[in-house]
Each structure stands twice: as structure tokens, then as C-alpha cells.
Design an enzyme around this catalytic site. Structure first.
Site, PDB file in Angstrom:
ATOM      1  N   ASN A   2      -2.829   2.660 -10.208  1.00 21.82           N
ATOM      2  CA  ASN A   2      -3.291   1.910  -9.036  1.00 21.82           C
ATOM      3  C   ASN A   2      -3.223   0.424  -9.397  1.00 21.82           C
ATOM      4  O   ASN A   2      -2.835   0.061 -10.517  1.00 21.82           O
ATOM      5  CB  ASN A   2      -4.709   2.341  -8.649  1.00 21.82           C
ATOM      6  CG  ASN A   2      -5.122   1.777  -7.295  1.00 21.82           C
ATOM      7  OD1 ASN A   2      -4.346   1.835  -6.330  1.00 21.82           O
ATOM      8  ND2 ASN A   2      -6.305   1.203  -7.196  1.00 21.82           N
ATOM      9  N   LYS A   3      -3.583  -0.419  -8.465  1.00 25.38           N
ATOM     10  CA  LYS A   3      -3.480  -1.864  -8.640  1.00 25.38           C
ATOM     11  C   LYS A   3      -4.063  -2.329  -9.973  1.00 25.38           C
ATOM     12  O   LYS A   3      -5.111  -1.845 -10.387  1.00 25.38           O
ATOM     13  CB  LYS A   3      -4.188  -2.540  -7.464  1.00 25.38           C
ATOM     14  CG  LYS A   3      -4.205  -4.046  -7.475  1.00 25.38           C
ATOM     15  CD  LYS A   3      -2.840  -4.688  -7.660  1.00 25.38           C
ATOM     16  CE  LYS A   3      -1.826  -4.258  -6.626  1.00 25.38           C
ATOM     17  NZ  LYS A   3      -0.444  -4.659  -6.988  1.00 25.38           N
ATOM     18  N   GLN A  13      -5.440  -8.867  -2.648  1.00 24.00           N
ATOM     19  CA  GLN A  13      -5.490  -7.856  -1.575  1.00 24.00           C
ATOM     20  C   GLN A  13      -6.937  -7.518  -1.209  1.00 24.00           C
ATOM     21  O   GLN A  13      -7.232  -7.151  -0.073  1.00 24.00           O
ATOM     22  CB  GLN A  13      -4.770  -6.572  -2.014  1.00 24.00           C
ATOM     23  CG  GLN A  13      -3.266  -6.683  -2.077  1.00 24.00           C
ATOM     24  CD  GLN A  13      -2.776  -7.054  -3.461  1.00 24.00           C
ATOM     25  OE1 GLN A  13      -3.458  -7.723  -4.228  1.00 24.00           O
ATOM     26  NE2 GLN A  13      -1.564  -6.630  -3.790  1.00 24.00           N
ATOM     27  N   GLY A  35       0.874  -1.169   0.000  1.00 27.06           N
ATOM     28  CA  GLY A  35       0.000   0.000   0.000  1.00 27.06           C
ATOM     29  C   GLY A  35       0.909   1.216   0.000  1.00 27.06           C
ATOM     30  O   GLY A  35       1.853   1.301   0.816  1.00 27.06           O
ATOM     31  N   ALA A  36       0.626   2.157  -0.916  1.00 30.32           N
ATOM     32  CA  ALA A  36       1.583   3.233  -1.159  1.00 30.32           C
ATOM     33  C   ALA A  36       2.012   3.988   0.108  1.00 30.32           C
ATOM     34  O   ALA A  36       3.214   4.137   0.378  1.00 30.32           O
ATOM     35  CB  ALA A  36       1.011   4.179  -2.210  1.00 30.32           C
ATOM     36  N   ASP A  57      -1.416   4.765  -6.398  1.00 28.30           N
ATOM     37  CA  ASP A  57       0.027   4.624  -6.126  1.00 28.30           C
ATOM     38  C   ASP A  57       0.828   5.785  -6.671  1.00 28.30           C
ATOM     39  O   ASP A  57       1.918   6.082  -6.184  1.00 28.30           O
ATOM     40  CB  ASP A  57       0.541   3.308  -6.705  1.00 28.30           C
ATOM     41  CG  ASP A  57       0.015   2.145  -5.879  1.00 28.30           C
ATOM     42  OD1 ASP A  57      -1.118   1.714  -6.118  1.00 28.30           O
ATOM     43  OD2 ASP A  57       0.734   1.718  -4.952  1.00 28.30           O
TER      44      ASP A  57
HETATM   45  O1  MRU Z   1       0.890  -3.949  -4.682  1.00 25.97           O
HETATM   46  P1  MRU Z   1       0.205  -3.238  -3.539  1.00 25.97           P
HETATM   47  O2  MRU Z   1      -0.639  -4.148  -2.722  1.00 25.97           O
HETATM   48  O3  MRU Z   1       1.168  -2.416  -2.733  1.00 25.97           O
HETATM   49  O4  MRU Z   1      -0.780  -2.213  -4.275  1.00 25.97           O
HETATM   50  C1  MRU Z   1      -1.555  -1.363  -3.478  1.00 25.97           C
HETATM   51  C2  MRU Z   1      -2.513  -0.538  -4.221  1.00 25.97           C
HETATM   52  O5  MRU Z   1      -2.563  -0.548  -5.426  1.00 25.97           O
HETATM   53  C3  MRU Z   1      -3.372   0.397  -3.417  1.00 25.97           C
HETATM   54  O6  MRU Z   1      -4.610   0.579  -4.033  1.00 25.97           O
HETATM   55  C4  MRU Z   1      -2.658   1.764  -3.313  1.00 25.97           C
HETATM   56  O7  MRU Z   1      -1.351   1.606  -2.874  1.00 25.97           O
HETATM   57  C5  MRU Z   1      -3.379   2.696  -2.411  1.00 25.97           C
HETATM   58  S1  MRU Z   1      -3.168   2.290  -0.708  1.00 25.97           S
HETATM   59  C6  MRU Z   1      -3.933   3.490   0.226  1.00 25.97           C
END
Ligand code: MRU
Length: 358
Positions: A260-261, A209, A58-59, A250
Site C-alpha cells: 500500500n502507499k 493523498q 487508487g488501485a 494495491d
Molecule cells: O499512488 P496512489 O495514490 O495510486 O496510491 C493509492 C493507495 O496506495 C491506496 O491506498 C490504494 O490504492 C487503495 S485505494 C482503494
């Protein structure tokens, strides 16, 4: 690395324990929802590994963990280094952690702040003084994130109607941040205000996730939640179950293109087709105003095994070619509004993004 099992109420995604010689504690998110385990990391290498393997993810949480990781890396300067050697150790720690994951800009934002601390404190007499300044900055980054998450929740909740269905993708709650989250913060805040929401959580292939982490967090807070496969979003929208989509980010460019993801872009296209508002929630640490187009965002490529051998079972023929980008980019024109701790950006365009964040 040591592990402790703790009751839910006592844990945060990331915590620093102790003084400059302390350690970084974090929830091992790869074990959820079956096990809630807190790891104690005492080296920068362990922090790097935890970020790469998504024990912490998560960013915003990555940025916070990396800031504390710099303090861990700096601890070796406390054993007889000169001030100038210790500065070099701090810069090397930042450079090393910057190679852990490429897409979430919060990582680089936090590391730049840690580098700036070393620059600002050129005249300190002892490495221990620099260590104090680094730990202070990491704690500040952590505290600021807490405040930003709660402010995002207040603004975001305004966009969510009572008695509505909300779809989200990936995990954007307390696990992904200091606490409360970004997109999930809007949902938690709406619930705190007495609104009745039903959340549809995309499971979020390949690392799940959504089903492992978002569903777990929503269940902890008793928010009604239904997990769906990513491929079901269109059908659920068509059935009229979704009145809003809200996701995290992200990296957001100056014109609002949003990484984003993986899978988020597809959800935005579907939302447009079904005339459903598509919201992004993110703190200012997720904005990268140095780039305008989403085409310039580096997209992390991850190992094939996450797709064809996920969670201990082979699901494709051996040797098959696999493509595994961890993120995609949703163009600004598909985003109804971006919720930040400073307010709501709508319509999403360069002038409004720079006006709010710049
Ligand atoms: O690969 P990850 O699990 O770190 O990806 C996370 C995401 O894409 C979240 O949507 C993003 O970081 C926002 S977290 C507040």
C-alpha cells in the site's frame, strides 16, 4: 482533453460517456482539494498520461480507467480495420496500458479481463462487435467494483467501534474506486449506521493523498476528521486517540502481505507497538494469488521532484540524491484482519486468504 467544472454531487472518479465512440470522463485528482474538474479523455495516450500522473489513482480506479482506456485505444479499429487487425489493436492497447504503473494489481487484473474478451469473441464479424464487447466488460468491471465497495463497507463497519478514533493512510474513498471506497467505505458505512467516529488522516507524503483527497472526501460527508503529518502517528496513538487503523491496498499476496502507499508499513509497526488493531480493506481484484511473499511485489519508483520540488517549491538542495518508492509492503503478521467483499480474513495467513479469495 477538455475540462468541465461540476458540482460535487454529480461527479464520480471515473465515468464513460456515450457508446463505443464515447469518451472517458474522470476527476483530475491532482487539482483537489482546490478545484473539482472533470476531464474528458478521448485517446488511450491521454488515459496513460492520466494514470502515470495520478490524475486518476487508487488501485480500483486505475483498473476501471484502464479498462475504458482499452475501449478508447480500440476506437481506431472502427475505421476500416479487419477483425484480425482489430484484435491486434486491442492487445496492443492492453500491453501499452500495462506499462503505466507497476504495483496496483487491479490494473493487470482489469487488462487481463479485457484481453480475455478479445479471445472469447474470436468469431465476431465486425470490429464494432468487439468494441461493444469491450465496452460491456469495462462497464461490468466498473459495476462490480461498486458492489464490492459497498459490501466491504458493510463488513468493515463491524470492526469500527462507536465513539472511537480511526487512523487512515493515503486515500481509499470514492475517488480511489468507483464510489464509496474500501477503507473509507467502512468508515462511511459505520457513519450511516449512526456510529460516531473521528478520523485521523495521515497527510501521506509526498503527494498528500491523505490531506488533499481523504480530508476532502470526509469533509464532503461530514465525517469529523483531523489531518496529521505522517510523522505524528506515533504521538497520536500514544495519546490514546486511535482505537483502530484501517487502510487500503494495491496488491495483497496469497499469504496476506500487503503493498500500500509508502508509510503504511510504518503505521502497522506503530499500531502493533500500541496494541491497536490494524485492518486492510480491499476487493478481490487487489489480490495476487500468484505470489506468496510480499518481497515479490514490484514497487513503483517515482521521480525525485515529487519529494524535493513538490507543489511548486524546492525544498532540498539542487542535485541532492533522493529515494522515492511509492509503496511499501506490510507483512501479514502485522495485519489483524483483511476486509473483503466476501467477508473478513482473520487471522491473516495463506490458508485463510486462499479460502476466502481463491
Ligand atoms: O499512488 P496512489 O495514490 O495510486 O496510491 C493509492 C493507495 O496506495 C491506496 O491506498 C490504494 O490504492 C487503495 S485505494 C482503494
Amino acid at each position: 482533453m477538455t475540462a468541465t467544472q461540476l458540482p460535487v454531487q454529480q461527479v464520480y472518479s471515473v465515468q464513460w460517456a456515450g457508446d463505443i465512440r464515447g469518451c472517458l470522463q474522470l476527476i483530475d485528482q491532482t487539482l483537489l482539494p482546490l478545484q473539482l474538474k472533470v476531464l474528458s479523455l478521448s485517446t488511450i495516450e491521454e488515459t496513460f498520461e492520466a494514470i502515470v500522473t495520478l490524475r486518476v489513482r487508487g488501485a480500483p480506479a486505475i483498473g476501471i480507467a484502464a479498462a475504458y482506456g482499452v475501449v478508447l485505444g480500440f476506437q481506431k479499429a472502427l475505421h476500416g480495420s479487419t477483425v484480425s487487425e482489430s484484435r491486434e489493436i486491442a492487445f496492443q492497447a492492453c500491453d501499452y496500458l500495462a506499462t503505466s504503473r507497476p504495483t496496483a494489481v487491479n490494473l493487470f487484473w482489469a487488462l487481463d479481463r479485457m484481453r480475455a474478451v478479445v479471445e472469447r469473441n474470436k468469431n465476431l464479424a465486425e470490429p464494432a462487435d468487439i468494441a461493444q464487447a469491450l465496452l460491456r466488460e469495462a462497464r461490468l468491471i466498473h459495476d462490480e467494483d461498486r458492489r464490492m465497495c459497498h459490501a466491504i463497507g458493510e463488513f468493515g463497519a463491524q470492526l469500527l467501534e462507536d465513539n472511537s478514533g480511526v487512523l487512515t493512510h493515503c486515500n481509499t474513498g470514492g475517488l480511489a474506486t468507483s464510489e464509496y471506497g474500501t477503507a473509507l467505505s467502512a468508515i462511511f458505512t459505520a457513519q450511516d449506521q449512526g456510529k460516531n467516529l473521528h478520523v485521523y488522516a495521515d497527510e501521506t507524503r509526498p503527494l498528500l493523498q491523505g490531506s488533499r483527497l481523504t480530508a476532502w472526501e470526509l469533509q464532503q460527508r461530514q465525517v469529523p476528521c483531523t489531518v496529521i503529518c505522517d510523522s505524528m502517528a506515533a504521538q497520536v496513538m500514544r495519546e490514546g486517540k486511535i482505537q483502530a487503523v484501517i487502510v487500503g491496498a494495491d496488491r495483497i499476496t496469497a499469504r496476506g502481505d500487503t503493498a500500500n502507499k509508502i508509510g503504511t508499513y510504518g503505521v502497522a509497526v506503530l499500531a502493533k507497538h500500541h496494541n491497536i488493531p490494524f485492518y486492510v480493506a480491499a476487493p478481490r481484484s487487489t489480490f495476487d494469488l500468484s505470489i506468496v511473499s510480499g518481497d515479490d511485489i514490484p514497487i513503483e519508483q517515482r521521480k525525485a521532484d515529487e519529494i524535493v520540488n513538490g507543489f511548486g517549491r524546492q525544498t532540498a538542495p539542487s542535485g541532492i540524491e533522493v529515494y522515492n518508492p511509492a509503496f511499501d509492503v506490510t507483512p501479514a503478521e502485522l495485519i489483524t484482519a483483511i476486509v473483503t467483499e466476501r467477508g473478513i480474513i482473520a487471522p491473516v495467513c495463506e490458508e485463510n486468504v486462499r479460502g476466502c479469495i481463491g
